[in-house]
Write a protein that holds these residues in place. Structure first.
Motif, PDB file in Angstrom:
ATOM      1  N   ALA A 159       2.624 -10.213  -2.282  1.00 24.54           N
ATOM      2  CA  ALA A 159       1.987  -9.102  -1.678  1.00 24.54           C
ATOM      3  C   ALA A 159       2.236  -8.891  -0.108  1.00 24.54           C
ATOM      4  CB  ALA A 159       0.479  -9.623  -1.741  1.00 24.54           C
ATOM      5  N   GLY A 173       1.434  -6.934   3.387  1.00 21.89           N
ATOM      6  CA  GLY A 173       0.569  -6.135   4.380  1.00 21.89           C
ATOM      7  C   GLY A 173       0.221  -6.719   5.616  1.00 21.89           C
ATOM      8  N   GLY A 217       0.828  -1.032  -0.011  1.00 18.63           N
ATOM      9  CA  GLY A 217       0.044  -0.054  -0.057  1.00 18.63           C
ATOM     10  C   GLY A 217       0.824   1.138   0.066  1.00 18.63           C
ATOM     11  N   SER A 248      -3.769   0.454   1.224  1.00 14.26           N
ATOM     12  CA  SER A 248      -3.477  -1.008   1.678  1.00 14.26           C
ATOM     13  C   SER A 248      -4.478  -2.081   1.398  1.00 14.26           C
ATOM     14  CB  SER A 248      -3.146  -0.923   3.008  1.00 14.26           C
ATOM     15  OG  SER A 248      -2.030  -0.244   3.462  1.00 14.26           O
ATOM     16  N   VAL A 263      -4.221  -3.881  -1.921  1.00 13.50           N
ATOM     17  CA  VAL A 263      -2.779  -4.654  -2.264  1.00 13.50           C
ATOM     18  C   VAL A 263      -3.143  -5.884  -3.003  1.00 13.50           C
ATOM     19  CG1 VAL A 263      -0.999  -5.905  -1.238  1.00 13.50           C
ATOM     20  CG2 VAL A 263      -1.369  -3.695  -0.601  1.00 13.50           C
TER      21      VAL A 263
END
Length: 244
Positions: A168, A170, A129, A153, A156
């Motif tokens: 990815a 997060g 993000g 975010s 993502v």
């Protein structure tokens, strides 16, 4: 609680305390689908801090962490809720963290990436993000992999899928929720970072204001307020940070 009027004025020069709320981190803030009103742990803390100072509260809502940071740094908002990061610390005076959140990597089920160490290679692109704690951290830490920035975010995994990226990064809970909807994805076994989520005020507001905010956070952790808020909002995977 008697707060020095000069500190109250430093926090709210307009007479209204403006809290910067980031909806990009669903562990801490969300928007009610029926009313449109923000709710969550950070919103509860914002309301309690306004009461602590004896001020009316205005919630200034953003969809991404970077925008939330900029609003406080530019004094378009009076305080906010941020992951502690040295880059942000150039303009923001952070409290000690009130909540700890885990950051994880997500890959496709058939990906050869098995450990965090496997991520940082030249043929890997990592979705983050834009302006998030993960973006700032991985921008410093990744030496070979390319970072691809999603607008927020919560976007993502969508960016990861649509652009055919390899990894990815997060909040664990957000990635898990998105992965369950998509299928064919898996989290790596270990976190790559722990996000220290704190409150913060612009350094330009002065050291006394920063000290009052820091003391407020310690009180809220010690009293059980933060833990109760996590439980009330059904938040899993985040823990109350230890006392400073």
């Amino acid at each position: 609680m008697n707060i020095d009027p000069a500190v109250v004025k430093a926090f709210a020069p307009t007479g209204v305390l403006r809290a910067s709320i980031n909806l990009g981190n669903p562990i801490l803030a969300n928007r009610d689908s029926a009313t449109g009103e923000p709710f969550g742990v950070s919103v509860d803390l914002a309301r309690d801090f306004a009461a602590y100072l004896g001020l009316p509260l205005e919630l200034v809502v953003f969809d991404a962490a970077g925008k939330s940071v900029e609003a406080v740094s530019d004094e378009r908002a009076d305080f906010g809720f941020f992951a502690v990061d040295p880059k942000r610390g150039e303009t923001i005076a952070f409290t000690a963290p009130y909540v700890l959140i885990e950051g994880f990597y997500l890959v496709r089920e058939d990906s050869p990436v098995r450990t965090n160490a496997d991520v940082d290679t030249a043929n890997h692109r990592v979705a983050v993000g834009k302006g998030s704690a993960y973006d700032l951290f991985l921008t410093r830490e990744l030496k070979a992999a390319q970072i691809v920035r999603a607008p927020t975010s919560p976007a993502v995994v969508q960016t990861f899928i649509e652009q055919g990226l390899e990894v990815a990064a997060g909040v664990k809970q957000q990635l898990q929720a998105d992965a369950s909807k998509v299928g064919g994805l898996r989290l790596l076994d270990q976190r790559f970072m722990v996000i220290r989520q704190a409150m913060g005020v612009a350094r330009s507001r002065g050291e006394q204001a920063a000290a009052v905010l820091a003391d407020f956070v310690e009180q809220k952790k010690a009293s059980g307020f933060v833990g109760d808020a996590l439980a009330r909002h059904g938040i899993e995977g985040a823990s109350v940070a230890p006392a400073a």
